[in-house]
Motif scaffolding. Sequence first.
Motif, PDB file in Angstrom:
ATOM      1  N   TYR A  68       2.920 -19.227  25.086  1.00  0.00           N
ATOM      2  CA  TYR A  68       2.294 -17.902  25.397  1.00  0.00           C
ATOM      3  C   TYR A  68       3.166 -17.109  25.325  1.00  0.00           C
ATOM      4  O   TYR A  68       3.482 -16.236  24.902  1.00  0.00           O
ATOM      5  N   LYS A  69       4.445 -17.400  26.077  1.00  0.00           N
ATOM      6  CA  LYS A  69       5.777 -16.592  26.616  1.00  0.00           C
ATOM      7  C   LYS A  69       6.531 -16.518  24.955  1.00  0.00           C
ATOM      8  O   LYS A  69       6.713 -15.388  24.660  1.00  0.00           O
TER       9      LYS A  69
ATOM     10  N   ASN B   1      -1.022 -20.813  26.644  1.00  0.00           N
ATOM     11  CA  ASN B   1       0.099 -20.986  27.666  1.00  0.00           C
ATOM     12  C   ASN B   1       0.105 -22.868  27.962  1.00  0.00           C
ATOM     13  O   ASN B   1       1.675 -22.804  28.315  1.00  0.00           O
TER      14      ASN B   1
ATOM     15  N   HIS C  32      -5.211 -17.491  25.509  1.00  0.00           N
ATOM     16  CA  HIS C  32      -3.993 -17.249  26.200  1.00  0.00           C
ATOM     17  C   HIS C  32      -3.793 -18.680  26.411  1.00  0.00           C
ATOM     18  O   HIS C  32      -2.446 -18.767  26.729  1.00  0.00           O
TER      19      HIS C  32
ATOM     20  N   PRO D  50      -1.633 -14.722  30.747  1.00  0.00           N
ATOM     21  CA  PRO D  50      -2.877 -14.900  29.983  1.00  0.00           C
ATOM     22  C   PRO D  50      -4.124 -15.281  29.850  1.00  0.00           C
ATOM     23  O   PRO D  50      -4.482 -15.067  31.581  1.00  0.00           O
TER      24      PRO D  50
END
Length: 466
Positions: free
Chosen positions: A89-90, A84, A80, A139
């Motif tokens: 990640y998003k 990120n 994660h 995250p």
Amino acid sequence: MTAEPNERASNGPSPPEPVVGNVSVETTRTSKAVLVVGGGVVGCLTALKLGQAGVDVDIIERLPETSNAPRACGYFGAVHHMLNDIGMYKLIRAEGFMTRELSFRKPPKDDDEGRGGKVLGDIVANLPLCAPNDDLTEPGSGLLNLPQAQLNILLLREALKTGHVQIHFNNELTHITSNDDSGVTVLTHNPKSGAQRQFEAKYAVAADGAHSTARKALGLPYPGHTWPERLIATNVMVQNVEETPMHTHFVMHPTFFSISTPLQDPAMGEKTLWRWTLAADPALEKCSDEELLTDEVIYAHYARCMPGPRPLDVDIVARSVYKTHQRLVPTMRKGNVLLAGDAAHCNHPFGALGLNTGMLDGEACAEALIMTLKDSFPPAQTLNTYSDSRRKVFQFFVDPTSTQNKLRVHSNPVETAAEDDWLLRDLNHMTPKKAVEMVRPYFEVWRTDMRKAVQGQDDDPSALVN
């Protein structure tokens, strides 16, 4: 040829389509700073990070488009933070969904309605992946779910957007040479047309999977062992009949063990897509892979491990059979070629340590090349450190952990496993100290900080050897 993304009605975005020029029987050449062999998740992640740093990259892929095979689907821990850091990640979170923990369960039991239906088996132990009251799942918390095929497309599209990455589909590696001074030369051919191409680069990354043609062409052995069971991986539309916050669960059984995890956020009373991976019946060991993939065989497996009324109301979307291995190359660097992901190592998939480890390889590999190409770090020391660091991660963490994950679901009598097995016992008697100790390796060991790792090698003369 540069692949550009396009849109198509399907489960998620479609793979980028290659733009293929006139077929030629003569060799054409292209040269970049880095050549990535393999356009899967690991290769595209490596190319993305390099492209973000302004490094020009060619990706070659033998397939005509990114693969849609049912493979990995869950990402957690240090992965994660890595995603990120590279701005992914998003984007993945927006297309995927989160789950909070997984469980070890006994096989399904009768629903006591007298019609042969089943309910989920009793819980042996739960493995939390975030705090019970964590409503944010930032995250590092929870399990981020997205099928590997969709993740591959996202990574490739973002890599192409950097303007420094090109992908060349229908290019199958046939020969590779590596020289520390002149770099790497790769010959490919188009499986359909037979057209040949020559790619040149200062460095190359072999990320072409467990059957890596690049690894074989480099003459690297792949020592280790193959597990006796074949696994049947299925993507299947399932009616959600029981609410469970765990979602992902192992069914513990000496023979018919399995793991299931959602590929879409489950909704009670509706059909959603799940991944069910089943251990093939040892009695069918003489059957071909095609025979194992028949409805008759798969439905018999479902009947043993899947909850719901009988007959089961399911629709199989995809299916495949594969063998699983525990293997590691003796080095992840051969001259100016670095290996990453399954091309370098492979392990049993229970516990999601396969693709996740490969993604962390890709990050470390790209960083090592950025340090060498952009920041004037000594090449031999930097690339050797990459190889040594990632091999240590596999040897001391990934290999033993994935091995025990596999053995845990079928080697202990399920009636006594909760007290016989230290991990299951700790999960059922968790303390804050135990929780910290349990998750620490997934954040502090699994991921490699290449700059710190190289600085730690400054006093080690062996790291300078070519």
